[in-house]
Motif scaffolding. Structure first.
Motif, PDB file in Angstrom:
ATOM      1  N   ASN A 116       0.187   5.880 -14.352  1.00 58.91           N
ATOM      2  CA  ASN A 116       1.540   5.380 -14.589  1.00 58.91           C
ATOM      3  C   ASN A 116       2.433   5.613 -13.385  1.00 58.91           C
ATOM      4  N   ALA A 117       2.283   6.764 -12.746  1.00 58.04           N
ATOM      5  CA  ALA A 117       3.119   7.076 -11.590  1.00 58.04           C
ATOM      6  C   ALA A 117       2.950   6.051 -10.478  1.00 58.04           C
ATOM      7  N   LEU A 118       1.724   5.544 -10.316  1.00 56.94           N
ATOM      8  CA  LEU A 118       1.449   4.604  -9.229  1.00 56.94           C
ATOM      9  C   LEU A 118       1.638   3.146  -9.639  1.00 56.94           C
ATOM     10  N   MET A 119       1.389   2.825 -10.915  1.00 58.73           N
ATOM     11  CA  MET A 119       1.293   1.427 -11.305  1.00 58.73           C
ATOM     12  C   MET A 119       2.518   0.880 -12.028  1.00 58.73           C
ATOM     13  N   ARG A 120       3.356   1.743 -12.605  1.00 57.01           N
ATOM     14  CA  ARG A 120       4.515   1.231 -13.323  1.00 57.01           C
ATOM     15  C   ARG A 120       5.481   0.559 -12.366  1.00 57.01           C
ATOM     16  N   VAL A 121       5.913  -0.648 -12.714  1.00 55.78           N
ATOM     17  CA  VAL A 121       6.741  -1.452 -11.813  1.00 55.78           C
ATOM     18  C   VAL A 121       8.016  -0.723 -11.439  1.00 55.78           C
ATOM     19  N   GLU A 122       8.637  -0.026 -12.416  1.00 55.94           N
ATOM     20  CA  GLU A 122       9.924   0.605 -12.158  1.00 55.94           C
ATOM     21  C   GLU A 122       9.839   1.761 -11.171  1.00 55.94           C
ATOM     22  N   ASN A 123       8.628   2.240 -10.889  1.00 52.03           N
ATOM     23  CA  ASN A 123       8.486   3.325  -9.921  1.00 52.03           C
ATOM     24  C   ASN A 123       8.494   2.833  -8.476  1.00 52.03           C
ATOM     25  N   ASN A 124       8.359   1.524  -8.287  1.00 58.26           N
ATOM     26  CA  ASN A 124       8.508   0.901  -6.961  1.00 58.26           C
ATOM     27  C   ASN A 124       7.651   1.553  -5.881  1.00 58.26           C
ATOM     28  N   GLN A 125       6.399   1.830  -6.201  1.00 59.59           N
ATOM     29  CA  GLN A 125       5.508   2.433  -5.212  1.00 59.59           C
ATOM     30  C   GLN A 125       5.016   1.364  -4.229  1.00 59.59           C
ATOM     31  N   GLU A 126       5.103   1.671  -2.952  1.00 60.06           N
ATOM     32  CA  GLU A 126       4.750   0.682  -1.932  1.00 60.06           C
ATOM     33  C   GLU A 126       3.244   0.537  -1.776  1.00 60.06           C
ATOM     34  N   LYS A 127       2.830  -0.712  -1.565  1.00 68.06           N
ATOM     35  CA  LYS A 127       1.458  -1.039  -1.212  1.00 68.06           C
ATOM     36  C   LYS A 127       1.526  -2.010  -0.035  1.00 68.06           C
ATOM     37  N   GLU A 128       0.721  -1.734   0.976  1.00 70.30           N
ATOM     38  CA  GLU A 128       0.824  -2.485   2.228  1.00 70.30           C
ATOM     39  C   GLU A 128      -0.469  -3.253   2.490  1.00 70.30           C
ATOM     40  N   TYR A 129      -0.325  -4.483   2.988  1.00 68.82           N
ATOM     41  CA  TYR A 129      -1.455  -5.387   3.170  1.00 68.82           C
ATOM     42  C   TYR A 129      -1.422  -6.027   4.559  1.00 68.82           C
ATOM     43  N   ILE A 130      -2.607  -6.328   5.070  1.00 70.70           N
ATOM     44  CA  ILE A 130      -2.758  -7.201   6.228  1.00 70.70           C
ATOM     45  C   ILE A 130      -3.258  -8.540   5.702  1.00 70.70           C
ATOM     46  N   VAL A 131      -2.526  -9.600   6.019  1.00 72.44           N
ATOM     47  CA  VAL A 131      -2.807 -10.926   5.462  1.00 72.44           C
ATOM     48  C   VAL A 131      -3.124 -11.885   6.600  1.00 72.44           C
ATOM     49  N   THR A 132      -4.228 -12.608   6.465  1.00 73.55           N
ATOM     50  CA  THR A 132      -4.593 -13.653   7.426  1.00 73.55           C
ATOM     51  C   THR A 132      -4.576 -14.994   6.703  1.00 73.55           C
ATOM     52  N   VAL A 133      -3.960 -15.994   7.339  1.00 75.68           N
ATOM     53  CA  VAL A 133      -3.830 -17.316   6.722  1.00 75.68           C
ATOM     54  C   VAL A 133      -4.504 -18.382   7.579  1.00 75.68           C
ATOM     55  N   ASP A 134      -4.565 -19.597   7.043  1.00 75.73           N
ATOM     56  CA  ASP A 134      -5.396 -20.649   7.638  1.00 75.73           C
ATOM     57  C   ASP A 134      -4.698 -21.509   8.680  1.00 75.73           C
ATOM     58  N   ARG A 135      -3.412 -21.291   8.902  1.00 77.04           N
ATOM     59  CA  ARG A 135      -2.735 -22.073   9.947  1.00 77.04           C
ATOM     60  C   ARG A 135      -1.633 -21.245  10.597  1.00 77.04           C
ATOM     61  N   ILE A 136      -1.094 -21.765  11.678  1.00 73.89           N
ATOM     62  CA  ILE A 136      -0.149 -21.001  12.494  1.00 73.89           C
ATOM     63  C   ILE A 136       1.105 -20.655  11.695  1.00 73.89           C
ATOM     64  N   ILE A 137       1.503 -19.415  11.808  1.00 74.61           N
ATOM     65  CA  ILE A 137       2.654 -18.896  11.080  1.00 74.61           C
ATOM     66  C   ILE A 137       3.947 -19.280  11.801  1.00 74.61           C
ATOM     67  N   THR A 138       4.938 -19.660  11.028  1.00 75.21           N
ATOM     68  CA  THR A 138       6.255 -19.982  11.584  1.00 75.21           C
ATOM     69  C   THR A 138       7.262 -18.889  11.206  1.00 75.21           C
ATOM     70  N   ASP A 139       8.370 -18.848  11.951  1.00 76.66           N
ATOM     71  CA  ASP A 139       9.445 -17.910  11.624  1.00 76.66           C
ATOM     72  C   ASP A 139       9.997 -18.201  10.238  1.00 76.66           C
ATOM     73  N   GLU A 140      10.081 -19.477   9.895  1.00 74.69           N
ATOM     74  CA  GLU A 140      10.610 -19.865   8.582  1.00 74.69           C
ATOM     75  C   GLU A 140       9.731 -19.324   7.457  1.00 74.69           C
ATOM     76  N   PHE A 141       8.422 -19.379   7.641  1.00 68.21           N
ATOM     77  CA  PHE A 141       7.481 -18.877   6.639  1.00 68.21           C
ATOM     78  C   PHE A 141       7.689 -17.379   6.419  1.00 68.21           C
ATOM     79  N   ILE A 142       7.816 -16.608   7.507  1.00 65.16           N
ATOM     80  CA  ILE A 142       8.035 -15.163   7.404  1.00 65.16           C
ATOM     81  C   ILE A 142       9.347 -14.879   6.678  1.00 65.16           C
ATOM     82  N   THR A 143      10.394 -15.618   7.022  1.00 64.49           N
ATOM     83  CA  THR A 143      11.694 -15.430   6.380  1.00 64.49           C
ATOM     84  C   THR A 143      11.624 -15.737   4.895  1.00 64.49           C
TER      85      THR A 143
END
Length: 232
Positions: A116-143
């Motif tokens: 519960n400490a890690l998974m309950r939404v209200e606890n706002n525990q951070e999870k960090e990811y590296i994401v690779t996509v299929d086409r060139i990323i734009t500034d607008e997409f990041i925003t």
């Protein structure tokens, strides 16, 4: 846990001696003579030659670098399940999940108090990811990703807006994203909203736990410092 292992891990006797007691029919589980193949459940009462076995379960905290293709379920009926992959000798379970095609950091434990400490939404525990996509990323997409994305929720039959989050571009095709939500396939759905397809998704951090250099498919125990950080 298999019966002979349960008896020996309690400190009552060696595993070989436990096997002798079982063969001699001097081991009772819930008042019934037990066999070598018996697996002890949490609420079982075990006696050896008239002595009640007390067994203190040591808490276990494991981090795994999950490869693609492994399914985060404790069900033995599902092929490629995470418990068979880890093959840990005692009962543990995954904390949360990564979908089958996602790789990276996942925790396994026998300590239900941290779930519960890690998974309950209200606890706002951070999870960090590296994401690779299929086409060139734009500034607008990041925003757009950073600001929150309306994704369709099939259960509510309506759109759910994701929370604003931190997104940092790494190169033309990849970025680092930090979430405190855990919507189903959230990152993939957020990217799809802007016609990007995720080609690789790796979780690299849960709260204070970093994946670091742990090789894909390998696991290790958490350090005392890491465990303490999880419980804060």
């Amino acid at each position: 846990m298999r019966l002979n292992q349960y008896i020996s891990s309690s400190g009552f006797c060696s595993r070989r001696q436990a096997e002798r007691y079982i063969t001699a029919e001097k081991v009772l589980v819930n008042g019934i003579v037990a066999s070598h193949v018996y697996f002890v459940q949490d609420d079982d009462q075990v006696e050896v030659d008239g002595h009640r076995i007390t067994h203190t379960v040591e808490t276990v905290y494991i981090m795994l670098n999950k490869p693609r293709g492994i399914i985060c379920t404790a069900s033995p009926a599902v092929s490629d399940n995470i418990l068979d992959f880890v093959s840990y000798p005692e009962r543990i379970f995954p904390v949360g999940r990564l979908d089958k095609e996602t790789e990276g950091l996942i925790l396994l434990t026998n300590d239900g108090s941290i779930v519960n400490a890690l998974m309950r939404v209200e606890n706002n525990q951070e999870k960090e990811y590296i994401v690779t996509v299929d086409r060139i990323i734009t500034d607008e997409f990041i925003t757009n990703l950073s600001s929150g994305v309306d994704i369709y929720n099939p259960k509510k039959k309506d759109y759910t807006r994701t929370n604003p989050c931190r997104v940092i571009q790494l190169d033309e095709y990849s970025f680092r994203m930090t979430l405190s939500q855990g919507l189903n396939r959230q990152i993939r759905r957020m990217c799809r909203r802007y016609q990007y397809t995720v080609t690789r998704l790796q979780r690299v951090r849960i709260k204070n736990i970093q994946l670091g250099s742990l090789e894909r498919g390998h696991w290790r125990y958490l350090t005392d410092e890491e465990i303490a950080g999880l419980k804060v």
